[in-house]
Design a protein around this motif. Structure first.
Motif, PDB file in Angstrom:
ATOM      1  N   CYS A   1      -3.814  -3.136  10.098  1.00  0.00           N
ATOM      2  CA  CYS A   1      -2.486  -2.920  10.681  1.00  0.00           C
ATOM      3  C   CYS A   1      -1.392  -3.392   9.717  1.00  0.00           C
ATOM      4  O   CYS A   1      -1.441  -4.505   9.201  1.00  0.00           O
ATOM      5  N   GLY A   2      -0.452  -2.516   9.455  1.00  0.00           N
ATOM      6  CA  GLY A   2       0.680  -2.849   8.594  1.00  0.00           C
ATOM      7  C   GLY A   2       0.427  -2.660   7.109  1.00  0.00           C
ATOM      8  O   GLY A   2       1.332  -2.870   6.300  1.00  0.00           O
ATOM      9  N   VAL A   3      -0.778  -2.280   6.736  1.00  0.00           N
ATOM     10  CA  VAL A   3      -1.110  -2.075   5.327  1.00  0.00           C
ATOM     11  C   VAL A   3      -1.470  -0.604   5.124  1.00  0.00           C
ATOM     12  O   VAL A   3      -2.503  -0.155   5.619  1.00  0.00           O
ATOM     13  N   PRO A   4      -0.632   0.148   4.438  1.00  0.00           N
ATOM     14  CA  PRO A   4      -0.974   1.552   4.198  1.00  0.00           C
ATOM     15  C   PRO A   4      -2.263   1.652   3.375  1.00  0.00           C
ATOM     16  O   PRO A   4      -2.346   1.101   2.274  1.00  0.00           O
ATOM     17  N   TRP A   5      -3.277   2.329   3.920  1.00  0.00           N
ATOM     18  CA  TRP A   5      -4.579   2.423   3.265  1.00  0.00           C
ATOM     19  C   TRP A   5      -4.463   3.003   1.863  1.00  0.00           C
ATOM     20  O   TRP A   5      -5.194   2.617   0.958  1.00  0.00           O
ATOM     21  N   TYR A   6      -3.521   3.946   1.678  1.00  0.00           N
ATOM     22  CA  TYR A   6      -3.390   4.600   0.372  1.00  0.00           C
ATOM     23  C   TYR A   6      -2.826   3.656  -0.682  1.00  0.00           C
ATOM     24  O   TYR A   6      -3.088   3.845  -1.870  1.00  0.00           O
ATOM     25  N   HIS A   7      -2.090   2.638  -0.280  1.00  0.00           N
ATOM     26  CA  HIS A   7      -1.653   1.622  -1.253  1.00  0.00           C
ATOM     27  C   HIS A   7      -2.866   0.837  -1.744  1.00  0.00           C
ATOM     28  O   HIS A   7      -3.007   0.579  -2.948  1.00  0.00           O
ATOM     29  N   ALA A   8      -3.710   0.432  -0.798  1.00  0.00           N
ATOM     30  CA  ALA A   8      -4.892  -0.352  -1.165  1.00  0.00           C
ATOM     31  C   ALA A   8      -5.868   0.478  -1.999  1.00  0.00           C
ATOM     32  O   ALA A   8      -6.387  -0.001  -3.013  1.00  0.00           O
ATOM     33  N   LEU A   9      -6.112   1.723  -1.583  1.00  0.00           N
ATOM     34  CA  LEU A   9      -7.016   2.578  -2.358  1.00  0.00           C
ATOM     35  C   LEU A   9      -6.435   2.830  -3.745  1.00  0.00           C
ATOM     36  O   LEU A   9      -7.158   2.780  -4.744  1.00  0.00           O
ATOM     37  N   GLY A  10      -5.146   3.069  -3.818  1.00  0.00           N
ATOM     38  CA  GLY A  10      -4.499   3.281  -5.116  1.00  0.00           C
ATOM     39  C   GLY A  10      -4.610   2.075  -6.028  1.00  0.00           C
ATOM     40  O   GLY A  10      -4.889   2.209  -7.223  1.00  0.00           O
ATOM     41  N   ALA A  11      -4.414   0.882  -5.464  1.00  0.00           N
ATOM     42  CA  ALA A  11      -4.522  -0.336  -6.270  1.00  0.00           C
ATOM     43  C   ALA A  11      -5.955  -0.519  -6.777  1.00  0.00           C
ATOM     44  O   ALA A  11      -6.169  -0.838  -7.954  1.00  0.00           O
ATOM     45  N   HIS A  12      -6.921  -0.299  -5.888  1.00  0.00           N
ATOM     46  CA  HIS A  12      -8.330  -0.433  -6.280  1.00  0.00           C
ATOM     47  C   HIS A  12      -8.676   0.552  -7.399  1.00  0.00           C
ATOM     48  O   HIS A  12      -9.307   0.180  -8.393  1.00  0.00           O
ATOM     49  N   CYS A  13      -8.230   1.782  -7.259  1.00  0.00           N
ATOM     50  CA  CYS A  13      -8.539   2.811  -8.266  1.00  0.00           C
ATOM     51  C   CYS A  13      -7.768   2.577  -9.562  1.00  0.00           C
ATOM     52  O   CYS A  13      -8.261   2.909 -10.643  1.00  0.00           O
ATOM     53  N   ALA A  14      -6.585   1.989  -9.469  1.00  0.00           N
ATOM     54  CA  ALA A  14      -5.826   1.656 -10.676  1.00  0.00           C
ATOM     55  C   ALA A  14      -6.553   0.581 -11.489  1.00  0.00           C
ATOM     56  O   ALA A  14      -6.534   0.615 -12.726  1.00  0.00           O
ATOM     57  N   ILE A  15      -7.197  -0.356 -10.802  1.00  0.00           N
ATOM     58  CA  ILE A  15      -7.987  -1.372 -11.504  1.00  0.00           C
ATOM     59  C   ILE A  15      -9.113  -0.693 -12.283  1.00  0.00           C
ATOM     60  O   ILE A  15      -9.314  -0.951 -13.473  1.00  0.00           O
ATOM     61  N   HIS A  16      -9.826   0.209 -11.610  1.00  0.00           N
ATOM     62  CA  HIS A  16     -10.927   0.926 -12.270  1.00  0.00           C
ATOM     63  C   HIS A  16     -10.417   1.795 -13.419  1.00  0.00           C
ATOM     64  O   HIS A  16     -10.968   1.778 -14.523  1.00  0.00           O
ATOM     65  N   GLY A  17      -9.373   2.581 -13.149  1.00  0.00           N
ATOM     66  CA  GLY A  17      -8.814   3.445 -14.191  1.00  0.00           C
ATOM     67  C   GLY A  17      -8.280   2.643 -15.362  1.00  0.00           C
ATOM     68  O   GLY A  17      -8.431   3.038 -16.520  1.00  0.00           O
ATOM     69  N   GLY A  18      -7.668   1.509 -15.065  1.00  0.00           N
ATOM     70  CA  GLY A  18      -7.154   0.644 -16.124  1.00  0.00           C
ATOM     71  C   GLY A  18      -8.259   0.118 -17.024  1.00  0.00           C
ATOM     72  O   GLY A  18      -8.127   0.121 -18.254  1.00  0.00           O
ATOM     73  N   PHE A  19      -9.345  -0.319 -16.422  1.00  0.00           N
ATOM     74  CA  PHE A  19     -10.482  -0.785 -17.216  1.00  0.00           C
ATOM     75  C   PHE A  19     -11.024   0.322 -18.113  1.00  0.00           C
ATOM     76  O   PHE A  19     -11.266   0.113 -19.299  1.00  0.00           O
ATOM     77  N   VAL A  20     -11.223   1.509 -17.540  1.00  0.00           N
ATOM     78  CA  VAL A  20     -11.754   2.617 -18.340  1.00  0.00           C
ATOM     79  C   VAL A  20     -10.791   2.963 -19.469  1.00  0.00           C
ATOM     80  O   VAL A  20     -11.207   3.160 -20.615  1.00  0.00           O
TER      81      VAL A  20
END
Length: 104
Positions: A34-53
């Motif tokens: 509640c109160g946390v847009p899922w797409y912000h969290a998914l985007g942050a998680h994927c940015a970590i992965h993309g950043g590492f690659v």
């Protein structure tokens, strides 16, 4: 082989200790926090992965590809369309593909 090994290590770091309980739950569009847009969290998680690659390969294009495919894969997992094992196989398979692309 060194780049592949580093990407697999980074994947393990990003999908386990760096993801944590908050991102693991918040990125799930089927049961959002509640109160946390899922797409912000998914985007942050994927940015970590993309950043590492991107950092490991020196390729912005591969970092972006990782971001996009990781997002689609995790979305499918959270939707129940693929299993946890399939999710992890896709993630590691992408690392093999990125290393193969770099060799070509």
């Amino acid at each position: 082989m060194e780049i592949l090994a580093l990407m697999i290590f980074a994947h393990a770091m990003a999908d386990y200790p760096l993801q944590g309980d908050f991102l693991a739950r918040a990125k799930n569009h089927t049961a959002p926090i509640c109160g946390v847009p899922w797409y912000h969290a998914l985007g942050a998680h994927c940015a970590i992965h993309g950043g590492f690659v991107g950092i490991i390969t020196g390729s912005l294009a591969l970092g972006i590809a990782e971001f996009v495919i990781h997002a689609a894969t995790d979305y499918a997992k959270c939707s129940g369309r693929i299993s946890y094992n399939t999710d992890q196989a896709i993630h590691v398979g992408c690392k093999v593909l990125w290393a193969w692309i770099l060799l070509g």
